[in-house]
Write an enzyme that holds these catalytic residues in place. Structure first.
Site, PDB file in Angstrom:
ATOM      1  CG  ASP A  53       6.737   0.901-111.486  1.00 52.93           C
ATOM      2  OD1 ASP A  53       5.839   1.132-110.656  1.00 52.93           O
ATOM      3  OD2 ASP A  53       7.958   1.022-111.254  1.00 52.93           O
ATOM      4  CG  ASN A 111      11.091  11.377-105.582  1.00 56.08           C
ATOM      5  OD1 ASN A 111      10.813  12.364-106.272  1.00 56.08           O
ATOM      6  ND2 ASN A 111      10.241  10.375-105.389  1.00 56.08           N
ATOM      7  CG  ASP A 137       5.914  16.384-106.997  1.00 54.00           C
ATOM      8  OD1 ASP A 137       5.880  15.149-106.816  1.00 54.00           O
ATOM      9  OD2 ASP A 137       5.714  17.220-106.095  1.00 54.00           O
ATOM     10  CD  GLU A 175       7.385   4.579-108.251  1.00 52.80           C
ATOM     11  OE1 GLU A 175       8.248   3.820-107.815  1.00 52.80           O
ATOM     12  OE2 GLU A 175       6.672   5.307-107.517  1.00 52.80           O
TER      13      GLU A 175
END
Length: 511
Positions: free
Chosen positions: A380, A388, A397, A423
């Site tokens: 993770d 973001n 992305d 993620e």
């Protein structure tokens, strides 16, 4: 349901098709479409039948059922023959036999051999067809497949008649009589087998064929007796068999000198053929009625029918071209659908954003590893929401795509990586216990930490937390996933950017 009532069988198949569609039952859908194709063949609608057969074949291929695939390939063979596509039929019959042999089912093998034998006979390779049909008869009898046994006997009789016709053309009276005797014997056996099994469609065809054979021999009383039996068969055999009955009745009456009766039956046969637009039957009926008029001395009317026969023959050639084009279109459509299905299958197993395997693909991989040793790690990305928020979702992305590439690159020779969602990623390492997997996972974690993001966003840094477990600790996959997930959160709580692979002392590596 009566096996001889083709119209009732078609209604039942269509009802089953609607039900299977509504319930989304793939196997029931394939079975109902196969049944519709078979009914179309029996009812004399080969074009519609061929479309159904192509669809059913595609479904059975997807379902991986070799028995049903061989069966529909054999049905498609007969429909291709009925459409005048003998070359395609030969290819399909060869596939049907190969598929049937691989399935190990003797009943469907008998059916496939039957289809190949008939194809050879239609292609004027009767001497090659006979051994195949004799084998089909033997295999079906040995398997107790009464319906296939009756059908193979019917077609074996058809082949013997072809050999009788060849002998007659060569003016070999003894051979003509020999093959005609065998044809009548095989077809008589087909009649008995069809009666025992209760397949009234085969019974009608066999009775009509036997009547033709006796008429060819000149035994009009035997021919008429078989036609009387055919007329008494209950149920609806369909228009095609009705036309054949009338045509054969005209032949028997003509041979017996009953010219008015022959004219009546031939005219009814032609009228019914005209009404249905079945050009093959129109050709036979027009030819037969022309012979009756000629026998009556009505030469102008006979000439008019001969001209009509020629026009129908020309039209039949055009329809054959149309059928060839339709078959080519169906093959092209099948290839397109197969390609589309392949694309959809790939899409279903691939993550749309990163192009790497997705959760579904991961689950299939785990199923493949059932019973073998493996290690599993859940990876993770740390503080991904901040990426973001600070750099935009477009940058986020890009991060996911590059991380995915790094994961796949490191796992190329060692194992399997997939994106679970967001993620979060997962790694499978076949034949690794926990200790062996630690080094691999740590190298990967450090590679993620050291990715150069200067071309995307200066100052960007990615790290990952990892939880790891293996079958050395527990063999149940769900337990492995839960344990790895708990260790992932332990890594998060311990400061992130680390791998946790033990519970007791929370041993871990940290960057």
């Amino acid at each position: 349901m009566d096996r001889g009532d083709c119209a009732a069988a078609m209604r039942h198949a269509k009802s089953a098709f609607v039900s299977a569609q509504q319930k989304g039952e793939s196997e029931a859908l394939a079975r109902s479409i196969s049944q519709i194709a078979w009914c179309c063949m029996r009812l004399g609608d080969p074009e519609a039948g061929l479309e159904c057969a192509v669809t059913a074949r595609r479904l059975w291929t997807q379902l991986g059922d070799a028995v049903e695939l061989a069966r529909i390939q054999a049905v498609e063979t007969f429909l291709l023959l009925d459409n005048g596509l003998s070359d395609d039929a030969f290819e399909m019959a060869t596939l049907a036999v190969a598929t049937a042999e691989s399935s190990g089912d003797p009943a469907v093998l008998a059916f496939a051999l039957n289809a190949r034998g008939v194809t050879l006979a239609v292609c004027r390779q009767v001497s090659m067809a006979v051994p195949l049909l004799q084998r089909a008869v033997s295999v079906a009898a040995g398997a107790g497949a009464d319906g296939h046994h009756a059908f193979a006997l019917l077609n074996l009789g058809f082949c013997y008649v072809k050999l009788a016709e060849e002998a007659e053309a060569n003016e070999d009276a003894a051979a003509t009589e020999l093959w005609l005797d065998r044809a009548i014997a095989a077809t008589t056996d087909a009649i008995a087998a069809a009666e025992d099994f209760g397949d009234l469609w085969i019974l009608r065809v066999a009775l009509g064929n036997c009547a033709e054979m006796y008429a060819l021999r000149g035994d009009v009383s035997a021919a008429m007796a078989h036609l009387d039996r055919s007329a008494a068969v209950p149920g609806d055999g369909g228009v095609s068999l009705r036309i054949h009955y009338l045509y054969t009745l005209a032949t028997a009456r003509l041979r017996g000198g009953d010219l008015p009766g022959a004219q009546e039956a031939a005219q009814q046969s032609l009228d019914l053929a005209d009404k249905t637009g079945q050009i093959d039957h129109q050709l036979n009926a027009a030819s037969q009625l022309g012979r009756v008029f000629e026998a009556q001395g009505r030469f102008e009317e006979a000439l008019a029918l001969q001209k009509r026969y020629h026009a129908l023959y020309v039209r039949q050639s055009g329809e054959t071209t149309h059928r060839l084009a339709k078959a080519a279109e169906l093959r092209a459509e099948t290839r397109e659908l197969r390609a589309r299905a392949s694309t959809l299958a790939a899409e279903a197993l691939t993550d749309a954003l990163t192009g790497m395997p997705n959760r579904r693909s991961f689950e299939r991989k785990v199923e493949d590893l059932a019973g073998s040793a493996y290690a599993l790690a859940i990876v993770d990305l740390d503080h991904f929401k901040a990426v973001n928020d600070q750099y935009s979702h477009l940058v986020g992305d890009d991060v996911l795509r590059r991380v995915s590439h790094t994961l796949e690159e490191h796992m190329a020779e060692l194992g399997f990586a997939a994106r679970l969602g967001g993620e979060e990623f997962v790694i499978l390492l076949p034949h690794h216990d926990t200790e062996a997997a630690v080094a691999v996972v740590e190298n990967l974690r450090l590679a993620l930490r050291d990715i150069d993001w200067s071309d995307v966003a200066p100052g960007l840094l990615t790290t990952a937390s990892v939880g790891l477990c293996s079958t050395a600790e527990t063999t149940h996959h769900t337990d492995i996933m839960i344990t790895a997930d708990m260790r992932l959160y332990a890594a998060k709580r311990s400061g992130r950017n680390r791998t946790v692979w033990r519970d007791a002392d929370q041993r871990r590596h940290a960057g």
